[in-house]
Design a protein around this motif. Structure first.
Motif, short mmCIF file in Angstrom:
data_model
loop_
_atom_site.label_atom_id
_atom_site.label_comp_id
_atom_site.label_asym_id
_atom_site.label_seq_id
_atom_site.Cartn_x
_atom_site.Cartn_y
_atom_site.Cartn_z
N SER A 13 0.83 -1.20 0.00
CA SER A 13 0.00 0.00 0.00
C SER A 13 0.86 1.24 0.00
O SER A 13 1.70 1.43 0.84
CB SER A 13 -0.90 0.02 1.23
N ASN A 99 3.38 -3.26 -7.86
CA ASN A 99 1.93 -3.32 -7.65
C ASN A 99 1.12 -3.06 -8.92
O ASN A 99 1.56 -2.32 -9.80
CB ASN A 99 1.49 -2.26 -6.62
N ILE A 101 -2.46 -1.30 -9.55
CA ILE A 101 -3.36 -0.41 -8.81
C ILE A 101 -4.59 -0.14 -9.65
O ILE A 101 -4.48 0.36 -10.78
CB ILE A 101 -2.65 0.92 -8.47
N THR A 114 -4.74 -2.33 -4.36
CA THR A 114 -3.31 -2.36 -4.66
C THR A 114 -2.83 -3.79 -4.48
O THR A 114 -2.74 -4.28 -3.36
CB THR A 114 -2.54 -1.41 -3.73
#
Length: 198
Positions: A13, A99, A101, A114
């Motif tokens: 995150s 990640n 997203i 995420t």
């Protein structure tokens, strides 16, 4: 290349990170290579089956040598097509994909998701999240996709298949380059390097 679980969880995150990722600069129609930056480009296949409400989707990466983090849009806002081209300037270096997203539309706004990107593991499932919570994910299971960018280079990063939880990358360079030549007249795609994340 292997990474500790702590490293992966650290990047899950962006909200908890002290460093805000920088956005990669988009290559415009008059774009060209420069001495201090290279170019990455490719095709992104987004995940379907959820309502994105026209929100963008992005990928975050980290430079493994400098620890600088970056983000770039792979599905622009208000675009509904399953596949989208991307083309960005980037500093030379060794990068890891961190990640995926994306947003899910809610009655009032959107919820952000995420997902860490790990080789051979579907991180989109509740099962994965539960295993992380219980500490059942072993360090040797956490291998990230990486790619290396040389100075003043044009890099074809392939077709990014994010339409399922298990991510993969394929080489469709010949057909893809033909579609881009008219859009970017200042870039010689014949001189690009095929540089699929591994």
């Amino acid at each position: 290349m292997k990474f500790h679980l702590l490293f992966i969880c650290f990047f899950i995150s962006f909200a908890s990170r002290s460093q805000t990722p920088s956005e990669l600069d988009f290559v415009g129609i008059n774009g060209k290579l420069s001495s201090d930056k290279s170019i990455i480009y490719g095709n992104f296949i987004q995940r379907l089956g959820f309502s994105s409400g026209g929100f963008p989707q992005s990928i975050s990466i980290v430079n493994l040598e400098t620890n600088e983090s970056y983000v770039f849009i792979v599905k622009p806002a208000m675009k509904t097509s399953k596949e989208n081209k991307f083309c960005y300037y980037i500093k030379p270096g060794h990068y890891a994909i961190v990640n995926y997203i994306w947003y899910k539309s809610k009655m009032y706004g959107a919820e952000i998701f995420t997902e860490p990107i790990i080789k051979g593991i579907d991180t989109s499932t509740d099962e994965f999240k539960e295993k992380v919570k219980k500490g059942e994910i072993k360090e040797e299971d956490l291998i990230m996709f990486t790619f290396k960018i040389e100075p003043n280079s044009l890099n074809y990063l392939g077709t990014w298949h994010f339409n399922t939880g298990l991510v993969k990358f394929t080489d469709d360079k010949i057909d893809f380059d033909a579609k881009l030549k008219t859009k970017y007249p200042g870039i010689d795609f014949n001189n690009s390097i095929t540089n699929l994340p591994e």
